[in-house]
Design an enzyme around this catalytic site. Structure first.
Site, PDB file in Angstrom:
ATOM      1  NE  ARG A   1      -4.122  -2.079   0.286  1.00  0.00           N
ATOM      2  CZ  ARG A   1      -4.062  -3.370   0.003  1.00  0.00           C
ATOM      3  NH1 ARG A   1      -3.011  -3.695  -0.682  1.00  0.00           N
ATOM      4  NH2 ARG A   1      -5.192  -4.064   0.158  1.00  0.00           N
TER       5      ARG A   1
ATOM      6  CB  SER B   1      -8.356  -1.717   4.520  1.00  0.00           C
ATOM      7  OG  SER B   1      -8.659  -2.853   4.148  1.00  0.00           O
TER       8      SER B   1
ATOM      9  CD  GLU C   1      -5.255   0.808   2.608  1.00  0.00           C
ATOM     10  OE1 GLU C   1      -6.410   1.074   1.951  1.00  0.00           O
ATOM     11  OE2 GLU C   1      -5.198  -0.418   3.060  1.00  0.00           O
TER      12      GLU C   1
HETATM   13  N1  EPU Z   1     -10.448 -10.741  10.771  1.00  0.00           N
HETATM   14  C1  EPU Z   1     -11.322 -10.772  12.093  1.00  0.00           C
HETATM   15  N2  EPU Z   1     -12.189  -9.731  12.455  1.00  0.00           N
HETATM   16  C2  EPU Z   1     -12.363  -8.689  11.477  1.00  0.00           C
HETATM   17  C3  EPU Z   1     -11.963  -8.757  10.178  1.00  0.00           C
HETATM   18  C4  EPU Z   1     -10.723  -9.616   9.918  1.00  0.00           C
HETATM   19  O1  EPU Z   1     -11.009 -11.615  12.824  1.00  0.00           O
HETATM   20  O2  EPU Z   1     -13.206  -8.129  11.947  1.00  0.00           O
HETATM   21  C5  EPU Z   1      -9.469 -11.750  10.500  1.00  0.00           C
HETATM   22  C6  EPU Z   1     -10.109 -12.394   9.423  1.00  0.00           C
HETATM   23  O3  EPU Z   1     -10.685 -13.713   9.968  1.00  0.00           O
HETATM   24  C7  EPU Z   1      -8.855 -13.015   8.729  1.00  0.00           C
HETATM   25  C8  EPU Z   1      -7.807 -11.886   8.852  1.00  0.00           C
HETATM   26  O4  EPU Z   1      -8.412 -11.047  10.043  1.00  0.00           O
HETATM   27  O5  EPU Z   1      -8.451 -14.069   9.268  1.00  0.00           O
HETATM   28  C9  EPU Z   1      -7.817 -10.852   7.881  1.00  0.00           C
HETATM   29  O6  EPU Z   1      -8.843 -10.382   7.288  1.00  0.00           O
HETATM   30  P1  EPU Z   1      -9.525 -10.430   5.674  1.00  0.00           P
HETATM   31  O7  EPU Z   1      -9.106 -11.680   4.908  1.00  0.00           O
HETATM   32  O8  EPU Z   1     -10.782  -9.817   5.701  1.00  0.00           O
HETATM   33  O9  EPU Z   1      -8.177  -9.439   5.013  1.00  0.00           O
HETATM   34  P2  EPU Z   1      -7.728  -7.945   5.478  1.00  0.00           P
HETATM   35  O10 EPU Z   1      -6.278  -8.195   5.935  1.00  0.00           O
HETATM   36  O11 EPU Z   1      -8.364  -7.528   6.683  1.00  0.00           O
HETATM   37  C10 EPU Z   1      -6.752  -7.105   3.338  1.00  0.00           C
HETATM   38  C11 EPU Z   1      -6.768  -5.857   2.628  1.00  0.00           C
HETATM   39  C12 EPU Z   1      -8.051  -5.551   2.042  1.00  0.00           C
HETATM   40  C13 EPU Z   1      -8.321  -6.946   0.877  1.00  0.00           C
HETATM   41  C14 EPU Z   1      -8.116  -8.099   1.708  1.00  0.00           C
HETATM   42  C15 EPU Z   1      -8.223  -9.197   0.675  1.00  0.00           C
HETATM   43  C16 EPU Z   1      -5.363  -4.526   3.859  1.00  0.00           C
HETATM   44  C17 EPU Z   1      -5.275  -3.116   4.791  1.00  0.00           C
HETATM   45  N3  EPU Z   1      -6.460  -4.782   3.399  1.00  0.00           N
HETATM   46  O12 EPU Z   1      -7.813  -7.097   4.194  1.00  0.00           O
HETATM   47  O13 EPU Z   1      -7.923  -4.479   1.159  1.00  0.00           O
HETATM   48  O14 EPU Z   1      -9.513  -6.721   0.165  1.00  0.00           O
HETATM   49  O15 EPU Z   1      -6.980  -8.112   2.443  1.00  0.00           O
HETATM   50  O16 EPU Z   1      -7.245  -9.400   0.037  1.00  0.00           O
HETATM   51  O17 EPU Z   1      -4.342  -4.768   3.220  1.00  0.00           O
HETATM   52  C18 EPU Z   1      -8.354  -2.029   1.133  1.00  0.00           C
HETATM   53  O18 EPU Z   1      -7.013  -2.000   1.042  1.00  0.00           O
HETATM   54  O19 EPU Z   1      -8.940  -1.043   1.213  1.00  0.00           O
HETATM   55  C19 EPU Z   1      -8.847  -3.510   1.117  1.00  0.00           C
HETATM   56  C20 EPU Z   1     -10.106  -3.750   1.516  1.00  0.00           C
END
Ligand code: EPU
Length: 363
Positions: free
Chosen positions: A164, A256, A359
């Site tokens: 990012r 995010s 972000e």
């Molecule tokens: N999780 C929780 N509770 C929550 C949210 C997440 O326990 O409320 C856990 C999930 O179960 C999972 C882990 O945290 O094990 C990661 O969550 P998720 O797979 O939803 O991905 P993320 O790391 O929260 C990132 C990107 C997203 C992208 C997704 C999928 C960043 C900051 N965010 O989210 O990007 O869509 O992976 O690849 O890197 C964005 O940048 O705006 C964005 C939406």
């Protein structure tokens, strides 16, 4: 060149914050930027470049001149032995570019379907989702130097992509050596110094599905498809995102809100000793990435609100507008969003000793 005064920005930012631009210039081609810069009245004013507004928090009316990027057009720019090189104008919606490439039979962007925002904003934060980042498909971009009006082209190395992150997020390090005509020197930040006008991506002719991400593997098992097409992966990513992330047209948000922080293995071991369930991913460089959404959730924030700003109840990493995103008086303010963000940062720091970094760009 079209200069407008006192322009409402509520529908130009995905949070739906009701700020205004004192002055707004619609940029429909490189010439508009050159005319703007050459204008004796406007040319020396500070500017703020606005794409789809999907990664900004507006904390008040915007005093710098807003350059609203509306350069359109998508084409196959070149074909090499191994790649289709596709080009899009900065003002195209990112998702439209993904859909257009697939409709032409050029696969490779499907994992990044439905990411809000424009093509021109995509390199700024090196957008990514479901195992793929923009830098994995990036070929080059055209930009205009806001100091000189010169156009230049950057390759991936010159963009200095990170998680990012890119050269466009960093302030110029040595402004006294800027500008260098015709090309941007490596290592210097370009924040506020250049505006991206066109982006070219290299899509592999020998396409292979990228199904490394857990959510996609689950979807594949659920659908029972052994060898999915790019179109099927596109549909799955859209389904996953629609189930987990709010539609900004209905519930304002900026995706995010925090980056996933990275820590050393020692710091991670420390946190695991206290919170064995923390979601973490080892990175290629030996560091460990922690799931910020999990930490915010663990601090009890999911579904909570402060004023009209809230934490989305299906993904704690997403802050949402709990007011009316289409009403000037009823919508969340940037101040409310930032107050909630600071409260979350404080509780995550107190529990995990980690400082979450926002972000979106706060204006
Ligand atoms: N999780 C929780 N509770 C929550 C949210 C997440 O326990 O409320 C856990 C999930 O179960 C999972 C882990 O945290 O094990 C990661 O969550 P998720 O797979 O939803 O991905 P993320 O790391 O929260 C990132 C990107 C997203 C992208 C997704 C999928 C960043 C900051 N965010 O989210 O990007 O869509 O992976 O690849 O890197 C964005 O940048 O705006 C964005 C939406």
């Amino acid at each position: 060149m079209l200069v407008e005064k006192n322009v409402p920005l509520q529908h130009c930012n995905t949070f739906g914050i009701a700020a205004r631009a004192e002055t707004l210039v619609r940029v429909r081609g490189e010439d508009d930027i050159r005319h703007f810069l050459a204008d004796p009245l406007w040319g020396r004013q500070p500017v703020f470049v606005l794409g789809g507004g999907s990664n900004v928090v507006l904390t008040g009316d915007v005093a710098p001149v807003v350059l609203k990027m509306e350069i359109m057009g998508m084409r196959l720019a070149q074909e090499t032995d191994r790649h289709w090189i596709v080009e899009a104008g900065a003002g195209e919606r990112w998702h439209d570019m993904v859909a257009w490439t697939l409709s032409r039979g050029y696969a490779g962007l499907e994992n990044m379907a439905l990411i809000p925002g424009t093509v021109g904003a995509a390199p700024v934060q090196n957008i990514g989702a479901y195992g793929l980042e923009l830098q994995d498909r990036f070929e080059s971009l055209d930009a205009v130097d806001l100091a000189t009006g010169e156009q230049f082209t950057l390759d991936a190395a010159q963009c200095a992509f990170g998680y990012r992150d890119s050269v466009f997020k960093h302030a110029p390090a040595q402004p006294k050596y800027w500008p260098v005509q015709g090309s941007a020197p490596r290592g210097l930040g370009l924040k506020g110094r250049a505006v991206i006008t066109r982006v070219r991506l290299a899509l592999p002719k020998a396409w292979k599905p990228d199904l490394g991400y857990l959510d996609l593997q689950r979807k594949q098992a659920e659908k029972g498809v052994e060898h999915p097409t790019a179109r099927q992966i596109f549909d799955w990513v859209c389904e996953i995102r629609r189930a987990k992330l709010p539609d900004p047209e209905v519930i304002g948000n900026a995706g995010s809100f925090f980056k996933n922080p990275t820590v050393t293995p020692e710091q991670c071991a420390d946190i695991i000793a206290r919170d064995p369930k923390i979601v973490h991913y080892p990175m290629d460089d030996g560091s460990i990435k922690l799931a910020a959404g999990w930490m915010i959730d663990a601090c009890g924030w999911k579904g909570k609100s402060m004023g009209r700003a809230g934490v989305y109840d299906r993904q704690a990493l997403v802050l949402v507008n709990r007011g009316n995103r289409h009403s000037v008086d009823g919508s969340v303010t940037g101040g409310e969003v930032m107050t909630l963000a600071k409260a979350i940062q404080t509780s995550v720091y107190e529990r995990f000793g980690i400082r979450l970094e926002p972000e979106p760009v706060v204006v």
